[in-house]
Each structure stands twice: as structure tokens, then as C-alpha cells.
Write an enzyme that holds these catalytic residues in place. Structure first.
Site, PDB file in Angstrom:
ATOM      1  N   GLY A  50     -15.101 -27.248 -17.446  1.00 31.41           N
ATOM      2  CA  GLY A  50     -14.727 -28.036 -16.261  1.00 31.41           C
ATOM      3  C   GLY A  50     -15.249 -29.450 -16.345  1.00 31.41           C
ATOM      4  N   GLY A  90     -17.560 -31.936 -15.908  1.00 26.93           N
ATOM      5  CA  GLY A  90     -18.990 -31.967 -15.613  1.00 26.93           C
ATOM      6  C   GLY A  90     -19.462 -33.333 -15.154  1.00 26.93           C
ATOM      7  N   LYS A 113     -14.804 -41.291 -14.887  1.00 21.05           N
ATOM      8  CA  LYS A 113     -15.604 -40.506 -15.834  1.00 21.05           C
ATOM      9  C   LYS A 113     -17.023 -41.066 -15.827  1.00 21.05           C
ATOM     10  CE  LYS A 113     -15.341 -38.980 -20.698  1.00 21.05           C
ATOM     11  NZ  LYS A 113     -14.498 -39.025 -21.904  1.00 21.05           N
ATOM     12  N   ASP A 140     -26.135 -34.453 -16.655  1.00 20.30           N
ATOM     13  CA  ASP A 140     -26.498 -35.291 -15.504  1.00 20.30           C
ATOM     14  C   ASP A 140     -25.278 -35.885 -14.803  1.00 20.30           C
ATOM     15  OD1 ASP A 140     -25.624 -37.128 -17.341  1.00 20.30           O
ATOM     16  OD2 ASP A 140     -27.522 -38.213 -17.509  1.00 20.30           O
ATOM     17  N   ARG A 194      -5.336 -29.299 -19.588  1.00 20.64           N
ATOM     18  CA  ARG A 194      -5.671 -29.039 -20.978  1.00 20.64           C
ATOM     19  C   ARG A 194      -5.252 -27.629 -21.381  1.00 20.64           C
ATOM     20  NH1 ARG A 194     -10.429 -32.497 -21.104  1.00 20.64           N
ATOM     21  NH2 ARG A 194     -10.367 -33.669 -19.154  1.00 20.64           N
ATOM     22  N   ASP A 203     -10.396 -27.544 -24.930  1.00 21.67           N
ATOM     23  CA  ASP A 203     -10.502 -28.261 -23.653  1.00 21.67           C
ATOM     24  C   ASP A 203     -10.248 -29.745 -23.830  1.00 21.67           C
ATOM     25  OD1 ASP A 203     -13.100 -27.658 -25.024  1.00 21.67           O
ATOM     26  OD2 ASP A 203     -13.804 -29.255 -23.726  1.00 21.67           O
ATOM     27  N   ASP A 243      -9.947 -37.496 -24.365  1.00 25.96           N
ATOM     28  CA  ASP A 243     -11.380 -37.251 -24.576  1.00 25.96           C
ATOM     29  C   ASP A 243     -11.875 -37.873 -25.874  1.00 25.96           C
ATOM     30  OD1 ASP A 243     -11.582 -36.151 -22.135  1.00 25.96           O
ATOM     31  OD2 ASP A 243     -12.312 -34.201 -22.781  1.00 25.96           O
TER      32      ASP A 243
HETATM   33  P1  AMP Z   1     -16.705 -33.238 -24.140  1.00 24.72           P
HETATM   34  O1  AMP Z   1     -17.304 -32.761 -25.427  1.00 24.72           O
HETATM   35  O2  AMP Z   1     -17.004 -34.644 -23.801  1.00 24.72           O
HETATM   36  O3  AMP Z   1     -15.262 -32.906 -24.031  1.00 24.72           O
HETATM   37  O4  AMP Z   1     -17.464 -32.420 -22.990  1.00 24.72           O
HETATM   38  C1  AMP Z   1     -17.559 -31.016 -22.983  1.00 24.72           C
HETATM   39  C2  AMP Z   1     -18.007 -30.527 -21.634  1.00 24.72           C
HETATM   40  O5  AMP Z   1     -19.297 -31.053 -21.296  1.00 24.72           O
HETATM   41  C3  AMP Z   1     -17.095 -30.937 -20.497  1.00 24.72           C
HETATM   42  O6  AMP Z   1     -17.054 -29.863 -19.583  1.00 24.72           O
HETATM   43  C4  AMP Z   1     -17.799 -32.136 -19.915  1.00 24.72           C
HETATM   44  O7  AMP Z   1     -17.465 -32.353 -18.573  1.00 24.72           O
HETATM   45  C5  AMP Z   1     -19.257 -31.746 -20.067  1.00 24.72           C
HETATM   46  N1  AMP Z   1     -20.147 -32.908 -20.118  1.00 24.72           N
HETATM   47  C6  AMP Z   1     -20.240 -33.834 -21.096  1.00 24.72           C
HETATM   48  N2  AMP Z   1     -21.178 -34.749 -20.812  1.00 24.72           N
HETATM   49  C7  AMP Z   1     -21.704 -34.411 -19.601  1.00 24.72           C
HETATM   50  C8  AMP Z   1     -22.710 -34.952 -18.753  1.00 24.72           C
HETATM   51  N3  AMP Z   1     -23.387 -36.054 -19.085  1.00 24.72           N
HETATM   52  N4  AMP Z   1     -22.955 -34.322 -17.595  1.00 24.72           N
HETATM   53  C9  AMP Z   1     -22.301 -33.200 -17.243  1.00 24.72           C
HETATM   54  N5  AMP Z   1     -21.346 -32.639 -18.001  1.00 24.72           N
HETATM   55  C10 AMP Z   1     -21.043 -33.229 -19.165  1.00 24.72           C
HETATM   56 MG    MG Z   2     -13.759 -32.952 -22.936  1.00 27.84          MG
END
Ligand code: AMP
Ligand code: MG
Length: 474
Positions: free
Chosen positions: A88, A90, A110, A122, A180, A245, A255
Site C-alpha cells: 500500500g 506508505g 509522494k 516514516d 498496479r 506493486d 515508481d
Molecule cells: P517502493 O520500493 O518505493 O515501491 O516502496 C515499496 C513499499 O514501501 C511501498 O508500499 C511504499 O509505500 C513503502 N515505502 C517506501 N518508502 C517509505 C517510507 N519512507 N515510509 C513509508 N513507506 C514507505
Molecule cells: Mg512502489
């Protein structure tokens, strides 16, 4: 003046298990770093209103514009092949969808603060990845490759902790949608057939209005991915985290994390510091796409009345990716060689050149661009091998018959001069971290006209300048 945006939020009309209501968390001191004025204007948004204090407050998440229905989306996914039932957004908040002159687009912040999907994160982003995504996504767009877009980057005036304390930032991202493969997997894993049916109808209406049902949708999504990955290969793009995702069902590149463009060509090139086994290496991308699409096909199966019969047809569709990708790849590389006609050995001709380049990691972009300019030989280390190849190519060009002027014109619009070279991107981020946005602005401008040779941005990294690793450090 308050910011008026043309919201029409269809996603929030889907079953509410697909998202969580989530307002962005305000930041201390929003400051506009970059605003994509041409994009705003093309969408019919007022760039001056976005740059005004109310606009910046909205882009930072400090004000929720009228008409927005802020949510974070739920999804699951396979990360490096490992199943994660709940991921989801995050750190992203979808403000809503804008009904624009060019269609419906998601408006997402974002780095907008924690959400129910943040897990240990965070919810924030730092300036580096925000500017990287801004530069690379806009470069992809200028290259004619389907992609999410960057509307704005805002500094938060707050520090985020990564390997070290870093300046925080928020990216405003636009996308055809943020749905996605992992969104479908989320419902499939919960055996939520009603949800799958609603999501499928939504995606068909929104992105594939010609599709008659799930099977047609699968077929169309596979087609778009085949063309997308072929386009990536043609410009030397390595996505770096092709988790399910991070694959958009709308067929856009999405992404941008540890992504990077090849300097020296080698099929096994990996940039991401966490991709230890090269799962997402340059040449592995089509194989990974098939793997991801197989997950998509699986997620759609519960919608089929005769599931056993559908398994065979779905399998054939997924397996058909290979041929569709090959055809798309060949179309891309034929054009890069200046060829408008087709002959049986064209793929072999392109591959022989790539093999010669791979042997010494010759610069991918410079070499192909050099084909148009007659300077390719200067960029290839194994000159005798190149000359031999060049004789074959020359003969093939003669048979093609379009004539040198037309062939060169074709090559100049299929072989970019300027790509977001990793050392340039890093240099722009380092300067911006020190408060100097000059290099970011200059690079962004050069990337907006990639078919034009803009010194020094067309130059490969000099010895010692090469940046071979990228970090998720998001
Ligand atoms: P990504 O590899 O950027 O596609 O992220 C994978 C997952 O980690 C997704 O669910 C993002 O929303 C979550 N995510 C990445 N960075 C953060 C962050 N700083 N805080 C919270 N969730 C994160
Ligand atoms: Mg992602």
C-alpha cells in the site's frame, strides 16, 4: 486566491477496502523547488496559481484543495519475488483525479506523511529521490515513453533520517492511474471476487474501454507492457525495482526508485545496491515482465466462469508476451538502425552490434547516436569488429532504399543524444542538497530536448565520474 482544481474522484467510488481515507501530514516550511509549468498548462491548470502560496501549500500537503478526497491506496505485491500480502501507499496520498483537457489523471503527493500502510517507514521522502524521479520521469516523457509525470517538487523545511539527516521533500506526481498489478493481487489474496470484479470494470472503463472483459484486459495489458519494456530497452533504461506493486496496469513507467540509464552497455547491468542477484538487470526486464504478468493473469482467474478452460487461454496469453515483446523490440531497434523496411536477419544485425559494444562496455547512447552522425566508430573500442559490422549494415541500408537523409532523420529521432546520465543526476542532487538548484534546472532543460545534442549533457561520464550504484534510500 484559493486553488481551484477540477476533481472527479472515481477511485473512491470503488469498495472502500481498496483504500484508507488519509489526509497529508502538514510540513513545517513548504518551499517550491520545481514546478512543471508546461505540464500544468497542458492540463489546463493555472501555473501561477500553483506557484502562489495557496498552491504551494496544496503541493506540500498543508492544505487539502476543495474537491479532493485524500486517500492512500491498498495493494500487495511480490518484492524481489517474495510475496508481501499488504503493502500500500506508505508515504503517498492520492488527492483525487483531475478531469483535464487530455483526460483523467491521478494527482498524488509522494512523501506526504505516514499512512495506515507505512509499516516501519516514516512516510516521508528526501530531496534526492524526489529530484531523481522528477528528472527521470520527465526525461522519459520527452523520449516518448509512457510514464507518470512530475508536476512539482516542494521542500518541506524538515529533516528526514536516512543514512544521514537529509532535507525532506514532496513530489507531486500525475499518473493515468496508480493501479498496479499488486492492486489486483491484494484482492485475489483475500479471495475478494466482488472487489476484483469492481476493480476490473473500473480499469476497463478507465484505461481499456475496448476490452470486453477480464480476458481482453489481460491481453491489452500484456500488449502495453511488451511495448513499454521494448521502449525502455531502446534507451538503455533500467527500472531497478520491477516488483509487481511497481507495474502499472495502465502501461506507464511508475515508481522511479533506484532506476538509471546505461552508460557503458552490458546486458547484465544492475544499478540498484539491493539487487544483489541481478533480478532486475537491464536484459532481465522482459523476463521479469512475464513473471509479473503471470501474477496479473492469476489474479483475474476468479472472474472467469469456466476457470479450468480459462487457465489454458490465460497461460497462452502470458506466454505470448515473448513474441509480442520481440516484435516491439525489433521495431525499436530497426528504427535505431535507420531501417524502415524489414528483413529476416534484422534482429541479428542489431544483436551483433550490441555484442560488440558489450565486449568493452562501449557507451550505449553515444554509439547509437553516432550511427546517425557517422561517428559511431569513434565510440566503439573494437574497431575491426565494428567496421565488419558496419559493412553489413551499409549493405542492409542500401537494400532498405530510403536513402541516407531519411535514414539519418529516422535515427536522430530514435537515438537520443541526451539521457539522464547517472553522474549528472547525482551532481544535480548534490548541488540541490546544498541549496543550489542551478544544475537541476540546466539538466532538466537539456532532458526536455533529448534528440538535440546539448553539451555537456550528451557526454558520457569521464574517467572517475561514473556512478554505478543507486540506492533505494527512499
Ligand atoms: P517502493 O520500493 O518505493 O515501491 O516502496 C515499496 C513499499 O514501501 C511501498 O508500499 C511504499 O509505500 C513503502 N515505502 C517506501 N518508502 C517509505 C517510507 N519512507 N515510509 C513509508 N513507506 C514507505
Ligand atoms: Mg512502489
Amino acid at each position: 486566491m484559493t486553488l481551484a482544481l477540477p476533481f472527479d474522484n472515481s477511485y473512491t467510488r470503488l469498495p472502500d477496502r481498496l483504500f484508507a481515507a488519509q489526509r497529508p501530514t502538514p510540513v513545517r516550511a513548504p518551499r517550491l523547488l520545481a514546478l512543471n509549468r508546461p505540464l500544468a498548462a497542458a492540463l489546463g491548470l493555472d501555473p501561477d496559481a500553483l506557484a502562489a502560496p495557496d498552491g504551494v501549500a496544496a503541493l506540500a500537503g498543508n492544505e487539502v484543495p476543495a474537491g479532493a478526497t485524500p486517500i492512500s491506496q491498498a495493494y500487495a505485491g511480490h518484492q524481489f519475488g517474495g510475496w508481501v500480502p499488504q503493502l500500500g501507499d506508505g508515504r503517498a496520498v492520492l488527492l483525487g483525479e483531475l478531469a483535464t483537457a487530455t483526460g483523467r489523471v491521478d494527482l498524488q503527493l509522494k512523501g506526504a506523511g505516514p499512512t495506515p500502510f507505512s509499516r516501519a517507514g516514516d512516510g516521508r521522502a528526501w530531496l534526492g529521490p524526489v529530484l531523481r524521479e522528477y528528472l527521470v520521469s520527465e526525461a522519459m516523457h520527452a523520449l516518448g515513453i509512457p510514464t507518470t509525470r512530475a508536476l512539482a517538487a516542494v521542500a518541506t523545511g524538515e529533516t528526514v533520517l536516512r543514512e544521514a539527516p537529509r532535507p525532506g521533500a514532496v513530489l507531486t506526481r500525475l499518473a493515468a492511474s496508480h493501479i498496479r498489478v499488486g492492486t489486483f493481487q491484494y484482492l485475489y489474496a483475500r479471495q475478494d471476487t466482488d472487489g476484483l470484479s469492481a476493480l476490473t470494470d473500473h480499469v476497463i472503463a478507465r484505461h481499456y474501454p475496448d476490452a470486453a472483459g477480464p480476458e481482453d484486459l489481460l491481453d491489452a495489458v500484456i500488449g502495453r507492457q511488451a511495448r513499454l519494456i521494448a521502449a525502455w530497452m531502446g534507451v538503455g533504461f533500467v527500472h531497478g525495482v520491477m516488483n509487481t506493486d511497481n507495474m502499472s496496469v495502465a502501461g506507464e513507467t511508475i515508481d522511479y526508485g533506484p532506476c538509471a540509464f546505461l552508460d557503458g552497455y552490458h546486458p547484465d547491468t544492475v544499478f540498484s545496491s539491493i539487487d544483489s542477484y541481478g533480478r532486475y538487470a537491464y536484459a532481465s526486464q522482459p523476463r521479469v515482465a512475464v513473471w509479473n504478468l503471470a501474477q496479473f493473469a492469476t489474479s483475474l482467474l476468479p472472474l472467469m466462469p469456466d476457470r479450468d478452460a480459462a487457465v489454458g487461454r490465460f497461460t497462452a496469453l502470458v506466454n505470448g508476451f515473448g513474441d509480442r515483446f520481440q516484435a516491439a523490440w525489433l521495431a525499436v531497434f530497426r528504427a535505431k538502425l535507420g531501417l524502415a523496411t524489414s528483413e529476416d536477419d534484422d534482429a541479428g544485425l542489431a544483436r551483433r552490434l550490441l555484442d560488440i559494444m558489450a565486449a568493452n562496455r562501449d557507451d550505449f547512447t553515444r554509439t547509437f547516436r553516432g550511427l546517425a552522425d557517422g561517428t559511431a566508430a569513434d565510440h566503439v573500442t573494437d574497431r575491426p569488429a565494428f567496421d565488419q559490422w558496419s559493412a553489413l549494415w551499409s549493405a542492409r541500408r542500401t537494400r532498405d532504399g530510403a536513402g541516407p537523409a531519411a535514414q539519418e532523420a529516422l535515427m536522430r529521432r530514435t537515438n537520443p543524444a541526451v539521457i539522464p546520465r547517472n553522474h549528472r543526476v547525482e551532481e544535480a542532487i548534490a548541488a540541490a542538497t546544498q541549496g543550489d538548484l542551478g544544475p537541476f534546472g540546466a539538466l532538466h532543460e537539456a532532458l526536455s530536448t533529448p534528440w538535440q545534442d546539448t553539451p555537456p549533457f550528451a557526454d558520457p561520464p569521464a574517467a572517475g565520474q561514473e556512478v554505478t550504484a543507486t540506492f533505494c534510500g527512499t
